[in-house]
Scaffold this motif. Sequence first.
Motif, mmCIF file in Angstrom:
data_model
loop_
_atom_site.group_PDB
_atom_site.id
_atom_site.type_symbol
_atom_site.label_atom_id
_atom_site.label_comp_id
_atom_site.label_asym_id
_atom_site.label_seq_id
_atom_site.Cartn_x
_atom_site.Cartn_y
_atom_site.Cartn_z
ATOM 1 N N ALA A 254 0.717 -1.161 0.036
ATOM 2 C CA ALA A 254 0.116 -0.001 0.034
ATOM 3 C C ALA A 254 0.872 1.296 0.024
ATOM 4 N N TYR A 258 -0.340 3.612 -3.038
ATOM 5 C CA TYR A 258 -1.084 4.570 -2.797
ATOM 6 C C TYR A 258 -0.576 5.941 -2.407
ATOM 7 N N PHE A 266 -5.890 3.484 4.326
ATOM 8 C CA PHE A 266 -5.776 2.002 4.241
ATOM 9 C C PHE A 266 -5.008 1.527 5.646
ATOM 10 N N PHE A 320 -15.590 -1.314 -0.589
ATOM 11 C CA PHE A 320 -14.822 -0.929 -1.839
ATOM 12 C C PHE A 320 -15.787 -0.466 -2.999
ATOM 13 N N PHE A 325 -11.380 1.415 -1.912
ATOM 14 C CA PHE A 325 -10.265 0.781 -1.455
ATOM 15 C C PHE A 325 -10.835 -0.309 -0.278
ATOM 16 N N TYR A 346 -8.193 -4.809 -6.647
ATOM 17 C CA TYR A 346 -8.803 -3.840 -5.676
ATOM 18 C C TYR A 346 -8.003 -2.645 -5.499
ATOM 19 N N ILE A 347 -6.926 -2.443 -6.540
ATOM 20 C CA ILE A 347 -6.206 -1.136 -6.272
ATOM 21 C C ILE A 347 -6.746 -0.175 -7.626
ATOM 22 N N TRP A 351 -6.622 6.420 -6.935
ATOM 23 C CA TRP A 351 -6.100 6.633 -5.666
ATOM 24 C C TRP A 351 -4.680 6.334 -5.834
#
Length: 488
Positions: A254, A258, A266, A320, A325, A346-347, A351
């Motif tokens: 992360a 991010y 996160f 999500f 996220f 899921y990225i 962001w």
Amino acid sequence: MNAIEGGDAQKVIEMLQQEDAKDNDFFLRVKLDDDGRLCNVFWRDSMMKEDYDIFGDVMVFDTTYRTNKYNLICAPFVGINHHWKNVMFGCAFLSDEKVFPETRHRLCLWHLHQNAVSRFAKLRSQNSFKDAFKKCLSGCVDENEFESCWSSMISDYKLENHPWFNRLYGLKEKWCTALSKDLFSAGILSSQISESTNHAIGFSAKKNTSLTDFFGIFKEMLKNWRNKEQKDEFQCSRSIPESALPLTGMLKHASEVYTLTLFRDFEAEFLKSISSSSTLILVEDKMMVYNVSSHDKDGLSHRVIFDCLSNLIKCSCKKFEECGFLCYHCLRVLHINSIVSIPESYIKKRWTKFAKSKIWDKFNSTVGRSEKFRDCIPWRHEMARKYYNLVLQCQENKEARMIVEEGYNRDSVAINALMSSLTITEQSDTSIHSNSSHIVQDPTHSVTKERSQRIKGHFQKSKKKKIDASNSIQAKEFGSMSPNIHLL
């Protein structure tokens, strides 16, 4: 005085045309009435378009402010960037607020909470009512829980026949977060970010502000927003996030992908996942179903479905889907299944640190194609070296520093004047010209929904003469005061 003599509206159009001359991708549209008076104007520059292409998945369009002497509606198109800061997609002045009737309209949760606790003296001092109402606004997981909480609140506080609460319930799709979790909103609670935008614009702009003055305020605000983004980008590219936990596994991943702001969000979910508990309740082929519970005061439990082959995961809280996220429920399940990095699915790129990579690629490709630009590189490096040496030479002498600063100011004025004259010469004809035969007349004073300024809330109204409730409209009942929290 030049702005006054030239006409307010005409001067603004000329200022916008000057922006158009400097920006090849500038967009401007103006609508006039039969008498040549300004009715509507919309504009956006190339950077606004690029930001919309990247961050346009969420846009707030708020038309509740009058910030000029003509009572025209200020209608900024606002989003949020990958640092969770305001970003402008465009702006308009409108004489009629019937726009975008098919979009999902939202009522501000902050306004609703403030009005609910301020309108009813008997309930104002009861924290239990405040908590119950807040739960209905944004604390319910799904529609069933909302309906149960609402019914209990109405029954406990004997509000069955209260018209305000009955009307509010009829508009539940416009404010209840439990009914909009399937919609990606980047975590924005209703119009909170637009409140921030209008606060920024309206801080200096008032109901007697001319269009010319407003445009100056708007440009300065936009400059500040973009400067903040540049600082955030620089800090994000040069800094490694600090954490109370070792940067390993998913937390390390992360920190690499991010932005600093989203990493904090996160990290908060990751910390919750450590203190939560999970129970495997079903295994069917490659699918595993868990119940994940927190140990905080709410003690909520959510169901997580995990596909161990494809690393696909889904939670009943729908964080999500709503925010972009993973929630701590999903992180808990991924952790106990030895998943050490965030699954690529899921990225959300918007962001990440690389949200604007498309713009970088576009710039690099443009530079690569431009022989003219490449020819400038040696000269630019040479001049940068010379000026840097000059700065080092004079930095300890005040008089020498003044000579350099005066020279810079003098040269900047001359170069800007030269470049402006070249740009204006190359400018192609636009749809509206500034010659005498196409003078844009100032708009008439618009009257829309009896609102000439930001609607005052209950606390403000109580200090003045009370208004007959029968004449109030829903906008006065469900939207009032501006919050103190601003996402700037």
